[in-house]
Design a protein around this motif. Sequence first.
Motif, PDB file in Angstrom:
ATOM      1  N   ILE A   1       0.733  -1.142   0.082  1.00  0.00           N
ATOM      2  CA  ILE A   1      -0.128  -0.054   0.069  1.00  0.00           C
ATOM      3  C   ILE A   1       0.892   1.283   0.003  1.00  0.00           C
ATOM      4  O   ILE A   1       0.574   2.369  -0.606  1.00  0.00           O
ATOM      5  CB  ILE A   1      -1.041   0.079   1.204  1.00  0.00           C
ATOM      6  CG1 ILE A   1      -0.316  -0.177   2.596  1.00  0.00           C
ATOM      7  CG2 ILE A   1      -2.146  -0.977   0.855  1.00  0.00           C
ATOM      8  CD1 ILE A   1      -1.511  -0.064   3.647  1.00  0.00           C
ATOM      9  N   THR A   2       2.047   1.399   0.741  1.00  0.00           N
ATOM     10  CA  THR A   2       2.677   2.593   0.830  1.00  0.00           C
ATOM     11  C   THR A   2       3.893   2.413   1.462  1.00  0.00           C
ATOM     12  O   THR A   2       4.380   1.222   1.702  1.00  0.00           O
ATOM     13  CB  THR A   2       1.945   3.742   1.768  1.00  0.00           C
ATOM     14  OG1 THR A   2       2.622   4.708   1.531  1.00  0.00           O
ATOM     15  CG2 THR A   2       1.632   3.225   3.368  1.00  0.00           C
ATOM     16  N   GLY A   3       4.645   3.254   1.633  1.00  0.00           N
ATOM     17  CA  GLY A   3       6.131   3.258   2.466  1.00  0.00           C
ATOM     18  C   GLY A   3       6.307   4.796   3.222  1.00  0.00           C
ATOM     19  O   GLY A   3       5.635   5.423   2.986  1.00  0.00           O
ATOM     20  N   TYR A   4       7.306   4.596   3.676  1.00  0.00           N
ATOM     21  CA  TYR A   4       7.744   5.873   4.921  1.00  0.00           C
ATOM     22  C   TYR A   4       8.666   6.923   4.345  1.00  0.00           C
ATOM     23  O   TYR A   4       9.244   6.765   3.399  1.00  0.00           O
ATOM     24  CB  TYR A   4       8.321   5.287   6.060  1.00  0.00           C
ATOM     25  CG  TYR A   4       7.412   3.994   6.809  1.00  0.00           C
ATOM     26  CD1 TYR A   4       6.624   4.526   7.777  1.00  0.00           C
ATOM     27  CD2 TYR A   4       7.912   2.843   6.666  1.00  0.00           C
ATOM     28  CE1 TYR A   4       5.923   3.525   8.343  1.00  0.00           C
ATOM     29  CE2 TYR A   4       7.111   1.806   7.411  1.00  0.00           C
ATOM     30  CZ  TYR A   4       6.000   2.202   8.387  1.00  0.00           C
ATOM     31  OH  TYR A   4       5.380   1.410   9.083  1.00  0.00           O
ATOM     32  N   ILE A   5       8.432   7.940   5.027  1.00  0.00           N
ATOM     33  CA  ILE A   5       9.306   9.088   4.896  1.00  0.00           C
ATOM     34  C   ILE A   5      10.253   8.908   6.234  1.00  0.00           C
ATOM     35  O   ILE A   5       9.622   9.054   7.386  1.00  0.00           O
ATOM     36  CB  ILE A   5       8.924  10.473   4.532  1.00  0.00           C
ATOM     37  CG1 ILE A   5      10.159  11.314   4.570  1.00  0.00           C
ATOM     38  CG2 ILE A   5       8.196  10.960   5.704  1.00  0.00           C
ATOM     39  CD1 ILE A   5       9.504  12.856   3.930  1.00  0.00           C
TER      40      ILE A   5
ATOM     41  N   CYS B   1      16.503  11.376  17.176  1.00  0.00           N
ATOM     42  CA  CYS B   1      15.542  10.017  16.598  1.00  0.00           C
ATOM     43  C   CYS B   1      15.832   9.855  15.280  1.00  0.00           C
ATOM     44  O   CYS B   1      15.803  10.585  14.371  1.00  0.00           O
ATOM     45  CB  CYS B   1      14.095  10.169  16.845  1.00  0.00           C
ATOM     46  SG  CYS B   1      13.746  10.058  18.687  1.00  0.00           S
ATOM     47  N   ALA B   2      15.892   8.475  14.806  1.00  0.00           N
ATOM     48  CA  ALA B   2      15.657   8.180  13.324  1.00  0.00           C
ATOM     49  C   ALA B   2      14.373   7.799  13.454  1.00  0.00           C
ATOM     50  O   ALA B   2      13.778   6.589  14.048  1.00  0.00           O
ATOM     51  CB  ALA B   2      16.659   6.935  13.184  1.00  0.00           C
ATOM     52  N   ALA B   3      13.418   8.578  12.893  1.00  0.00           N
ATOM     53  CA  ALA B   3      11.852   8.677  12.959  1.00  0.00           C
ATOM     54  C   ALA B   3      11.212   8.846  11.489  1.00  0.00           C
ATOM     55  O   ALA B   3      11.845   8.981  10.468  1.00  0.00           O
ATOM     56  CB  ALA B   3      11.530   9.402  13.935  1.00  0.00           C
ATOM     57  N   GLY B   4       9.907   8.441  11.391  1.00  0.00           N
ATOM     58  CA  GLY B   4       9.171   8.601  10.632  1.00  0.00           C
ATOM     59  C   GLY B   4       8.600   9.999  10.643  1.00  0.00           C
ATOM     60  O   GLY B   4       8.825  10.720  11.238  1.00  0.00           O
ATOM     61  N   SER B   5       7.526  10.234   9.351  1.00  0.00           N
ATOM     62  CA  SER B   5       6.922  11.448   9.316  1.00  0.00           C
ATOM     63  C   SER B   5       5.836  11.810  10.520  1.00  0.00           C
ATOM     64  O   SER B   5       5.504  13.027  10.535  1.00  0.00           O
ATOM     65  CB  SER B   5       6.159  11.560   8.268  1.00  0.00           C
ATOM     66  OG  SER B   5       5.510  10.477   8.106  1.00  0.00           O
ATOM     67  N   ALA B   6       5.861  10.973  11.598  1.00  0.00           N
ATOM     68  CA  ALA B   6       5.129  11.446  12.890  1.00  0.00           C
ATOM     69  C   ALA B   6       5.882  12.671  13.514  1.00  0.00           C
ATOM     70  O   ALA B   6       5.153  13.153  14.074  1.00  0.00           O
ATOM     71  CB  ALA B   6       4.973  10.254  13.633  1.00  0.00           C
TER      72      ALA B   6
ATOM     73  N   TYR C   1       5.473  -1.259   2.704  1.00  0.00           N
ATOM     74  CA  TYR C   1       4.673  -2.031   3.487  1.00  0.00           C
ATOM     75  C   TYR C   1       3.382  -2.350   2.793  1.00  0.00           C
ATOM     76  O   TYR C   1       2.806  -1.315   2.168  1.00  0.00           O
ATOM     77  CB  TYR C   1       4.744  -1.793   4.936  1.00  0.00           C
ATOM     78  CG  TYR C   1       3.771  -0.494   5.380  1.00  0.00           C
ATOM     79  CD1 TYR C   1       2.478  -0.346   5.626  1.00  0.00           C
ATOM     80  CD2 TYR C   1       4.393   0.913   5.207  1.00  0.00           C
ATOM     81  CE1 TYR C   1       1.776   0.531   6.013  1.00  0.00           C
ATOM     82  CE2 TYR C   1       3.801   1.738   5.577  1.00  0.00           C
ATOM     83  CZ  TYR C   1       2.556   1.857   6.010  1.00  0.00           C
ATOM     84  OH  TYR C   1       1.807   2.780   6.372  1.00  0.00           O
ATOM     85  N   GLY C   2       2.830  -3.608   3.313  1.00  0.00           N
ATOM     86  CA  GLY C   2       1.322  -3.776   2.733  1.00  0.00           C
ATOM     87  C   GLY C   2       0.389  -4.668   3.846  1.00  0.00           C
ATOM     88  O   GLY C   2       0.929  -4.605   4.931  1.00  0.00           O
TER      89      GLY C   2
ATOM     90  N   LYS D   1      -0.665  12.097   1.903  1.00  0.00           N
ATOM     91  CA  LYS D   1      -0.216  13.344   1.736  1.00  0.00           C
ATOM     92  C   LYS D   1       0.196  13.999   3.108  1.00  0.00           C
ATOM     93  O   LYS D   1       1.427  14.645   3.375  1.00  0.00           O
ATOM     94  CB  LYS D   1      -1.142  14.167   1.073  1.00  0.00           C
ATOM     95  CG  LYS D   1      -0.540  15.605   0.472  1.00  0.00           C
ATOM     96  CD  LYS D   1      -1.657  16.323  -0.537  1.00  0.00           C
ATOM     97  CE  LYS D   1      -0.695  17.560  -0.821  1.00  0.00           C
ATOM     98  NZ  LYS D   1      -1.721  18.510  -1.737  1.00  0.00           N
ATOM     99  N   ARG D   2      -0.705  13.854   4.148  1.00  0.00           N
ATOM    100  CA  ARG D   2      -0.362  14.689   5.231  1.00  0.00           C
ATOM    101  C   ARG D   2       0.778  14.282   5.994  1.00  0.00           C
ATOM    102  O   ARG D   2       1.694  14.737   6.683  1.00  0.00           O
ATOM    103  CB  ARG D   2      -1.673  14.514   6.154  1.00  0.00           C
ATOM    104  CG  ARG D   2      -1.509  15.262   7.622  1.00  0.00           C
ATOM    105  CD  ARG D   2      -2.998  15.425   8.259  1.00  0.00           C
ATOM    106  NE  ARG D   2      -3.668  14.273   8.270  1.00  0.00           N
ATOM    107  CZ  ARG D   2      -3.573  13.674   9.475  1.00  0.00           C
ATOM    108  NH1 ARG D   2      -2.849  13.605  10.449  1.00  0.00           N
ATOM    109  NH2 ARG D   2      -4.523  12.264   9.455  1.00  0.00           N
ATOM    110  N   MET D   3       1.051  13.003   5.874  1.00  0.00           N
ATOM    111  CA  MET D   3       2.058  12.059   6.504  1.00  0.00           C
ATOM    112  C   MET D   3       3.322  11.944   5.722  1.00  0.00           C
ATOM    113  O   MET D   3       4.346  11.402   6.175  1.00  0.00           O
ATOM    114  CB  MET D   3       1.778  10.610   6.845  1.00  0.00           C
ATOM    115  CG  MET D   3       0.387  10.595   7.929  1.00  0.00           C
ATOM    116  SD  MET D   3       0.637  11.649   9.252  1.00  0.00           S
ATOM    117  CE  MET D   3       1.866  10.744  10.179  1.00  0.00           C
ATOM    118  N   ASP D   4       3.087  12.505   4.532  1.00  0.00           N
ATOM    119  CA  ASP D   4       4.296  12.524   3.481  1.00  0.00           C
ATOM    120  C   ASP D   4       4.825  11.301   3.047  1.00  0.00           C
ATOM    121  O   ASP D   4       5.838  10.670   3.144  1.00  0.00           O
ATOM    122  CB  ASP D   4       5.609  13.358   3.974  1.00  0.00           C
ATOM    123  CG  ASP D   4       5.242  14.841   3.941  1.00  0.00           C
ATOM    124  OD1 ASP D   4       5.920  15.359   3.158  1.00  0.00           O
ATOM    125  OD2 ASP D   4       4.695  15.407   4.542  1.00  0.00           O
TER     126      ASP D   4
END
Length: 329
Positions: free
Chosen positions: A129-133, A210-215, A258-259, A292-295
Amino acid sequence: MTAARFTLRTARTAGAALAMVLACAPAARAEGQPAYPTRPLTLIVPYAPGGTTDVVARQFAQSLQGALGQSVVVENKPGVAGTMGALALRQAAPDGYTLSLMPVTVFRQPFIQKTAFDPARDFTYLSRITGYIFGVVVRADSPWRGWADFLRDARARPGGISYGSPGQYSSPHVTMLELAAKEKLDVNHIPFKGDADCLNALMGNHVQLCAAGSAAGALVDAGKLRWLNLWTAQRSPRWPDAPTLRELGYDMVSSSPYGVAGPKGMAPQVVAVLQDALRRATEDPRYLATLKRMDQEPMYLDSAAYTRFALQQIAEEKALVERLGIRAD
């Protein structure tokens, strides 16, 4: 030690067979069986509430609910590098009522330590479905104005800097291991159950980055945090001042697609219904707005293509673990 043995040849054959079955399967019901689904589904999110994955997954569950005409309940199962969902699927009935998000760590963890699942044989891959930033984020009052400042300080204070990640051997952790190896850094890793916990620790100054995502994005936008870099292929339109790893001299991109998967042995009719509903959920404007909001970018693959992706990723993760020497013998 590695996970239970599997062969990519066997899994490729299974993936091809799945594609053929799906092409011929009716999308409604088996002879004499009630239409699926007839009761609520559970979607396992293998991370803590409040993080990037959880935010996206909850909207995706709503979109999937609309596509299926049945409730989809999100169940958080954080821990063990995002593999608790895979462990739950290993024990679940293959009736289509228990699904899980499948992060790349599911493909990696069996090569790090013994696991109760084999990613090439134990799951039905339904849809990517998608992947992270991802990126490295610090407090706004950090003395490090850029990545070079951090490197200079880390070299001057071996073992004196701690960073957090959303889990031991998660993709952010492994990417930081790669960066530390390239720069010959001695830094302390503190694993958390997800981005939310990591960012709370950063705000409390319990870790220095932090090594983090778009949160982290909302805190960056609020002026409380600052990106030192992003691990995307190009600069983010939302944070154009944050350099990519490639711009900093590393030939690296980390997005960790991830899916959604279910247990092995699911009925072809159920898989066909889910595959159609998952595709429609990825096209829902509300879900796309959340991405889009979570990039995050849409990265849809159908069941057959996602199965091929999983097999390729398994081989790549095996090579990565061997290259970093992180297998727990």
